[in-house]
Design a protein around this motif. Structure first.
Motif, PDB file in Angstrom:
ATOM      1  N   LEU A  10     -15.047  17.917   5.461  1.00  0.00           N
ATOM      2  CA  LEU A  10     -13.997  18.191   4.492  1.00  0.00           C
ATOM      3  C   LEU A  10     -13.281  16.883   4.177  1.00  0.00           C
ATOM      4  O   LEU A  10     -12.854  16.162   5.085  1.00  0.00           O
ATOM      5  CB  LEU A  10     -13.020  19.208   5.063  1.00  0.00           C
ATOM      6  CG  LEU A  10     -11.758  19.504   4.250  1.00  0.00           C
ATOM      7  CD1 LEU A  10     -12.122  20.124   2.909  1.00  0.00           C
ATOM      8  CD2 LEU A  10     -10.815  20.406   5.035  1.00  0.00           C
ATOM      9  N   GLN A  12     -10.613  14.871   1.048  1.00  0.00           N
ATOM     10  CA  GLN A  12      -9.803  15.010  -0.149  1.00  0.00           C
ATOM     11  C   GLN A  12     -10.473  14.317  -1.329  1.00  0.00           C
ATOM     12  O   GLN A  12     -11.268  13.380  -1.152  1.00  0.00           O
ATOM     13  CB  GLN A  12      -8.423  14.414   0.072  1.00  0.00           C
ATOM     14  CG  GLN A  12      -7.546  15.230   1.014  1.00  0.00           C
ATOM     15  CD  GLN A  12      -6.121  14.700   1.054  1.00  0.00           C
ATOM     16  OE1 GLN A  12      -5.871  13.515   0.852  1.00  0.00           O
ATOM     17  NE2 GLN A  12      -5.174  15.593   1.338  1.00  0.00           N
ATOM     18  N   ALA A  13     -10.148  14.761  -2.504  1.00  0.00           N
ATOM     19  CA  ALA A  13     -10.653  14.125  -3.712  1.00  0.00           C
ATOM     20  C   ALA A  13     -10.312  12.642  -3.696  1.00  0.00           C
ATOM     21  O   ALA A  13      -9.203  12.254  -3.319  1.00  0.00           O
ATOM     22  CB  ALA A  13     -10.065  14.795  -4.946  1.00  0.00           C
ATOM     23  N   LYS A  86     -15.284  14.154  -5.812  1.00  0.00           N
ATOM     24  CA  LYS A  86     -14.585  15.094  -6.685  1.00  0.00           C
ATOM     25  C   LYS A  86     -14.800  16.518  -6.162  1.00  0.00           C
ATOM     26  O   LYS A  86     -15.819  16.790  -5.503  1.00  0.00           O
ATOM     27  CB  LYS A  86     -15.127  14.986  -8.107  1.00  0.00           C
ATOM     28  CG  LYS A  86     -15.075  13.591  -8.706  1.00  0.00           C
ATOM     29  CD  LYS A  86     -15.741  13.576 -10.071  1.00  0.00           C
ATOM     30  CE  LYS A  86     -15.717  12.179 -10.680  1.00  0.00           C
ATOM     31  NZ  LYS A  86     -16.374  12.150 -12.019  1.00  0.00           N
ATOM     32  N   PRO A  87     -13.902  17.423  -6.485  1.00  0.00           N
ATOM     33  CA  PRO A  87     -14.107  18.815  -6.059  1.00  0.00           C
ATOM     34  C   PRO A  87     -15.452  19.383  -6.503  1.00  0.00           C
ATOM     35  O   PRO A  87     -16.046  20.194  -5.776  1.00  0.00           O
ATOM     36  CB  PRO A  87     -12.931  19.548  -6.709  1.00  0.00           C
ATOM     37  CG  PRO A  87     -11.863  18.518  -6.802  1.00  0.00           C
ATOM     38  CD  PRO A  87     -12.587  17.229  -7.109  1.00  0.00           C
ATOM     39  N   GLU A  88     -15.948  18.958  -7.650  1.00  0.00           N
ATOM     40  CA  GLU A  88     -17.232  19.463  -8.126  1.00  0.00           C
ATOM     41  C   GLU A  88     -18.425  18.925  -7.335  1.00  0.00           C
ATOM     42  O   GLU A  88     -19.551  19.357  -7.558  1.00  0.00           O
ATOM     43  CB  GLU A  88     -17.421  19.157  -9.624  1.00  0.00           C
ATOM     44  CG  GLU A  88     -17.183  17.717 -10.011  1.00  0.00           C
ATOM     45  CD  GLU A  88     -15.774  17.467 -10.524  1.00  0.00           C
ATOM     46  OE1 GLU A  88     -14.801  18.010  -9.929  1.00  0.00           O
ATOM     47  OE2 GLU A  88     -15.651  16.728 -11.534  1.00  0.00           O
ATOM     48  N   THR A  90     -18.530  19.472  -4.195  1.00  0.00           N
ATOM     49  CA  THR A  90     -18.616  20.424  -3.096  1.00  0.00           C
ATOM     50  C   THR A  90     -19.928  21.194  -3.154  1.00  0.00           C
ATOM     51  O   THR A  90     -20.256  21.798  -4.182  1.00  0.00           O
ATOM     52  CB  THR A  90     -17.435  21.408  -3.145  1.00  0.00           C
ATOM     53  OG1 THR A  90     -16.211  20.689  -2.927  1.00  0.00           O
ATOM     54  CG2 THR A  90     -17.580  22.499  -2.097  1.00  0.00           C
ATOM     55  N   THR A 125     -17.319  19.489   1.525  1.00  0.00           N
ATOM     56  CA  THR A 125     -16.246  20.168   0.815  1.00  0.00           C
ATOM     57  C   THR A 125     -15.203  19.145   0.409  1.00  0.00           C
ATOM     58  O   THR A 125     -14.683  18.411   1.250  1.00  0.00           O
ATOM     59  CB  THR A 125     -15.595  21.253   1.693  1.00  0.00           C
ATOM     60  OG1 THR A 125     -16.610  22.177   2.114  1.00  0.00           O
ATOM     61  CG2 THR A 125     -14.523  21.995   0.919  1.00  0.00           C
ATOM     62  N   VAL A 126     -14.907  19.109  -0.888  1.00  0.00           N
ATOM     63  CA  VAL A 126     -13.934  18.168  -1.428  1.00  0.00           C
ATOM     64  C   VAL A 126     -12.748  18.959  -1.943  1.00  0.00           C
ATOM     65  O   VAL A 126     -12.896  19.783  -2.848  1.00  0.00           O
ATOM     66  CB  VAL A 126     -14.541  17.311  -2.544  1.00  0.00           C
ATOM     67  CG1 VAL A 126     -13.530  16.266  -3.016  1.00  0.00           C
ATOM     68  CG2 VAL A 126     -15.821  16.642  -2.073  1.00  0.00           C
ATOM     69  N   SER A 127     -11.595  18.724  -1.361  1.00  0.00           N
ATOM     70  CA  SER A 127     -10.395  19.446  -1.768  1.00  0.00           C
ATOM     71  C   SER A 127      -9.643  18.656  -2.843  1.00  0.00           C
ATOM     72  O   SER A 127      -9.649  17.436  -2.852  1.00  0.00           O
ATOM     73  CB  SER A 127      -9.490  19.682  -0.565  1.00  0.00           C
ATOM     74  OG  SER A 127      -9.057  18.452  -0.025  1.00  0.00           O
ATOM     75  N   SER A 128      -8.984  19.412  -3.711  1.00  0.00           N
ATOM     76  CA  SER A 128      -8.251  18.754  -4.820  1.00  0.00           C
ATOM     77  C   SER A 128      -6.818  18.443  -4.430  1.00  0.00           C
ATOM     78  O   SER A 128      -6.338  18.839  -3.389  1.00  0.00           O
ATOM     79  CB  SER A 128      -8.273  19.657  -6.050  1.00  0.00           C
ATOM     80  OG  SER A 128      -7.723  20.907  -5.735  1.00  0.00           O
TER      81      SER A 128
END
Length: 128
Positions: A10, A12-13, A86-88, A90, A125-128
């Protein structure tokens, strides 16, 4: 050839991760290698590929300039350095191998159908 991927997690963006895929069982340098990913509800898609010597690399447009594929044939390992995530991005990321080849070019690197060996996948997993 058996493939074992790791390095997901996990983040962050804007952050970075490096995926690794260790190969065993065959001569690693006879295989062209690729990374694919599958997001929830979507088909698996090509991310990047690298030829046996590491002399040529290929990327899908959405990761160009952010991801770098590399390999270390002495360590039987292929890497995917992912920056500016980026979140995309993920998805579950899979490494794959096509071959063995003893000369000439590999097959169409962008198609998963050309890869005969797959690792188990690692979640990014990339969180925004």
């Amino acid at each position: 050839v058996q493939l074992q991927a790791c390095g997901g997690g996990l983040v962050q963006a804007g952050g970075s991760l490096r995926l690794s895929c260790a190969a065993s069982g065959r001569t690693f340098s006879n295989y062209d290698m690729g990374w694919f990913r599958q997001a929830p509800g979507r088909e698996r898609e090509f991310v990047a590929a690298i030829t046996r010597s590491g002399g040529s690399t290929y990327y899908t447009d959405s990761v160009k300039g952010r991801f770098t594929i590399s390999r270390d044939n002495a360590k039987n390992t292929v890497y995917l350095q992912m920056n500016s995530l980026k979140p995309e991005d993920t998805a579950v990321y899979y490494c794959a191998a096509q071959g063995p080849y003893y000369g000439g070019s590999g097959s169409y690197y962008y198609s998963e159908d050309e890869y005969g060996y797959w690792g188990q996948g690692t979640q990014v997993t990339v969180s925004s």
